[in-house]
Design a protein around this motif. Sequence first.
Motif, PDB file in Angstrom:
ATOM      1  N   GLU A 145      -3.150  17.658  -0.284  1.00 23.19           N
ATOM      2  CA  GLU A 145      -2.070  16.793   0.187  1.00 23.19           C
ATOM      3  C   GLU A 145      -2.540  15.455   0.731  1.00 23.19           C
ATOM      4  N   ALA A 146      -3.851  15.260   0.849  1.00 20.72           N
ATOM      5  CA  ALA A 146      -4.364  13.971   1.325  1.00 20.72           C
ATOM      6  C   ALA A 146      -3.929  12.824   0.421  1.00 20.72           C
ATOM      7  N   ARG A 147      -3.622  13.130  -0.830  1.00 19.23           N
ATOM      8  CA  ARG A 147      -3.096  12.083  -1.717  1.00 19.23           C
ATOM      9  C   ARG A 147      -1.840  11.445  -1.124  1.00 19.23           C
ATOM     10  N   PHE A 148      -1.083  12.214  -0.375  1.00 23.39           N
ATOM     11  CA  PHE A 148       0.192  11.728   0.154  1.00 23.39           C
ATOM     12  C   PHE A 148       0.104  11.278   1.613  1.00 23.39           C
ATOM     13  N   THR A 149      -0.906  11.752   2.341  1.00 18.22           N
ATOM     14  CA  THR A 149      -0.920  11.553   3.792  1.00 18.22           C
ATOM     15  C   THR A 149      -1.986  10.577   4.288  1.00 18.22           C
ATOM     16  N   TYR A 150      -2.891  10.112   3.431  1.00 15.57           N
ATOM     17  CA  TYR A 150      -3.989   9.290   3.947  1.00 15.57           C
ATOM     18  C   TYR A 150      -3.543   7.991   4.627  1.00 15.57           C
ATOM     19  N   PRO A 151      -2.403   7.363   4.241  1.00 16.70           N
ATOM     20  CA  PRO A 151      -2.009   6.149   4.972  1.00 16.70           C
ATOM     21  C   PRO A 151      -1.757   6.401   6.459  1.00 16.70           C
ATOM     22  N   ARG A 152      -1.396   7.631   6.832  1.00 22.91           N
ATOM     23  CA  ARG A 152      -1.169   7.934   8.247  1.00 22.91           C
ATOM     24  C   ARG A 152      -2.449   7.782   9.064  1.00 22.91           C
ATOM     25  N   PHE A 153      -3.592   7.869   8.406  1.00 24.53           N
ATOM     26  CA  PHE A 153      -4.875   7.741   9.089  1.00 24.53           C
ATOM     27  C   PHE A 153      -5.401   6.304   9.039  1.00 24.53           C
ATOM     28  N   GLY A 154      -4.602   5.400   8.478  1.00 25.63           N
ATOM     29  CA  GLY A 154      -5.016   4.017   8.375  1.00 25.63           C
ATOM     30  C   GLY A 154      -6.107   3.786   7.355  1.00 25.63           C
ATOM     31  N   LEU A 155      -6.222   4.657   6.359  1.00 20.67           N
ATOM     32  CA  LEU A 155      -7.300   4.574   5.384  1.00 20.67           C
ATOM     33  C   LEU A 155      -6.845   3.869   4.107  1.00 20.67           C
ATOM     34  N   HIS A 156      -7.828   3.443   3.332  1.00 16.58           N
ATOM     35  CA  HIS A 156      -7.567   2.725   2.089  1.00 16.58           C
ATOM     36  C   HIS A 156      -8.171   3.491   0.908  1.00 16.58           C
ATOM     37  N   GLN A 157      -7.463   3.465  -0.207  1.00 18.47           N
ATOM     38  CA  GLN A 157      -7.982   4.112  -1.407  1.00 18.47           C
ATOM     39  C   GLN A 157      -9.011   3.216  -2.072  1.00 18.47           C
ATOM     40  N   LEU A 158     -10.217   3.717  -2.179  1.00 12.75           N
ATOM     41  CA  LEU A 158     -11.286   2.982  -2.845  1.00 12.75           C
ATOM     42  C   LEU A 158     -11.286   3.274  -4.337  1.00 12.75           C
ATOM     43  N   ALA A 159     -11.033   4.528  -4.699  1.00 12.78           N
ATOM     44  CA  ALA A 159     -11.022   4.899  -6.118  1.00 12.78           C
ATOM     45  C   ALA A 159     -10.276   6.204  -6.308  1.00 12.78           C
ATOM     46  N   ASP A 160      -9.721   6.372  -7.498  1.00  9.50           N
ATOM     47  CA  ASP A 160      -9.017   7.598  -7.878  1.00  9.50           C
ATOM     48  C   ASP A 160      -9.838   8.282  -8.967  1.00  9.50           C
ATOM     49  N   MET A 161     -10.389   9.463  -8.647  1.00 10.71           N
ATOM     50  CA  MET A 161     -11.225  10.170  -9.606  1.00 10.71           C
ATOM     51  C   MET A 161     -10.431  10.586 -10.843  1.00 10.71           C
ATOM     52  N   GLY A 162      -9.142  10.850 -10.654  1.00 11.98           N
ATOM     53  CA  GLY A 162      -8.309  11.210 -11.786  1.00 11.98           C
ATOM     54  C   GLY A 162      -8.133  10.053 -12.755  1.00 11.98           C
ATOM     55  N   GLU A 163      -7.884   8.862 -12.217  1.00 10.60           N
ATOM     56  CA  GLU A 163      -7.763   7.681 -13.080  1.00 10.60           C
ATOM     57  C   GLU A 163      -9.047   7.455 -13.861  1.00 10.60           C
ATOM     58  N   PHE A 164     -10.192   7.562 -13.175  1.00 10.86           N
ATOM     59  CA  PHE A 164     -11.476   7.395 -13.847  1.00 10.86           C
ATOM     60  C   PHE A 164     -11.618   8.421 -14.971  1.00 10.86           C
ATOM     61  N   TRP A 165     -11.302   9.671 -14.685  1.00  6.18           N
ATOM     62  CA  TRP A 165     -11.443  10.734 -15.674  1.00  6.18           C
ATOM     63  C   TRP A 165     -10.523  10.512 -16.875  1.00  6.18           C
ATOM     64  N   GLU A 166      -9.257  10.217 -16.592  1.00  9.38           N
ATOM     65  CA  GLU A 166      -8.309  10.046 -17.687  1.00  9.38           C
ATOM     66  C   GLU A 166      -8.614   8.810 -18.525  1.00  9.38           C
ATOM     67  N   GLU A 167      -9.049   7.734 -17.879  1.00  3.18           N
ATOM     68  CA  GLU A 167      -9.363   6.513 -18.614  1.00  3.18           C
ATOM     69  C   GLU A 167     -10.591   6.678 -19.499  1.00  3.18           C
ATOM     70  N   THR A 168     -11.556   7.467 -19.055  1.00  2.00           N
ATOM     71  CA  THR A 168     -12.808   7.596 -19.804  1.00  2.00           C
ATOM     72  C   THR A 168     -12.803   8.755 -20.792  1.00  2.00           C
ATOM     73  N   THR A 169     -11.888   9.725 -20.623  1.00  2.38           N
ATOM     74  CA  THR A 169     -11.878  10.875 -21.528  1.00  2.38           C
ATOM     75  C   THR A 169     -10.559  11.071 -22.259  1.00  2.38           C
ATOM     76  N   GLY A 170      -9.459  10.620 -21.670  1.00  2.00           N
ATOM     77  CA  GLY A 170      -8.143  10.888 -22.239  1.00  2.00           C
ATOM     78  C   GLY A 170      -7.618  12.269 -21.937  1.00  2.00           C
ATOM     79  N   HIS A 171      -8.409  13.090 -21.266  1.00  2.00           N
ATOM     80  CA  HIS A 171      -8.017  14.463 -20.959  1.00  2.00           C
ATOM     81  C   HIS A 171      -7.293  14.556 -19.618  1.00  2.00           C
ATOM     82  N   PRO A 172      -6.476  15.613 -19.437  1.00  4.09           N
ATOM     83  CA  PRO A 172      -5.980  15.914 -18.102  1.00  4.09           C
ATOM     84  C   PRO A 172      -7.142  16.329 -17.197  1.00  4.09           C
ATOM     85  N   ILE A 173      -6.881  16.406 -15.890  1.00  5.64           N
ATOM     86  CA  ILE A 173      -7.935  16.631 -14.902  1.00  5.64           C
ATOM     87  C   ILE A 173      -8.025  18.116 -14.558  1.00  5.64           C
TER      88      ILE A 173
END
Length: 300
Positions: free
Chosen positions: A170-198
């Motif tokens: 659930e951290a995908r949905f709650t991290y802004p409450r901690f004042g944090l910033h998304q540096l990278a999405d491992m799913g986006e990297f995976w899907e962009e480089t393989t075309g497969h689901p995660i």
Amino acid sequence: MADAGDREGRDARRESGPPLSIAYSPCPNDTFVFHAWAHGLVPDAPAPEVTFADIDITNGLAERGEGDLLKVSYAVLPWVLDTYTLLPCGGALGRGCGPLVLAPGPMEPASLAGKSVAVPGERSTAYLLFRLWAAARVPGGIGEVRVMPFHEIMPAVRDGRVDAGLVIHEARFTYPRFGLHQLADMGEFWEETTGHPIPLGAIIAKRSLGAERLRQVTAAIRASVRHAWADPAASQDYVLRHAQEMDPAVADAHIGLYVNEFTAELGEAGYAAVRELLTRAADEGLVPRVPEERLRPSDV
């Protein structure tokens, strides 16, 4: 934290054969999927004895050969497939649902070189995806890797105890409450480089149960998934009771993201994604290579 002593399913009204020891997480996707089976709502299913445990614990159980049926990380499969078989349903695999790398403020991936990163387990799928991403995006490599329970990672990043954190669930949905910033999405990297689901979480069962028992287990999981989709309200109390005080809206979003067509049936697209993950990881020397015949179940 997961309540490892919390056991349910002992009152299953219809059972086939002796009880099965089952361990999965208290996260909403798992409790949603297994609610019907755990509460005796699947006719003729084996009676389950359920233990709740976080994924790093179930990975360890699998490596020690403890438990009949376990929810584990796909990343642990190379070490356990002699004892367990991968079941074609019940797990977590999808699109747009990958782990995130979070930082206290905006930064570029290359800035992680030599820095400390908290991760939820070195045998987790999240960590495997992170290692593949870092090899491609962080010249010079990560510095110190610190393993922490997933719910402790965001506070550690916020408080400056680590430079960044790899988060799941659930951290995908709650991290802004901690004042944090998304540096990278491992799913986006995976899907962009393989075309497969995660590929994230797998359901495995002991090979020693035998073909007939494995078919019963697989049928029970599929029936439990269908029951959950047909009557989502039935599992709500069970889901929220184990969701660590999660907001109901977050729990619903969590289920919507991680319970999908691959949960009902891994299918060819699912198996292709798992093969790709384990092959790439083996090519990088991160995991032992898995023979194809060990990956695909027979007669389930």
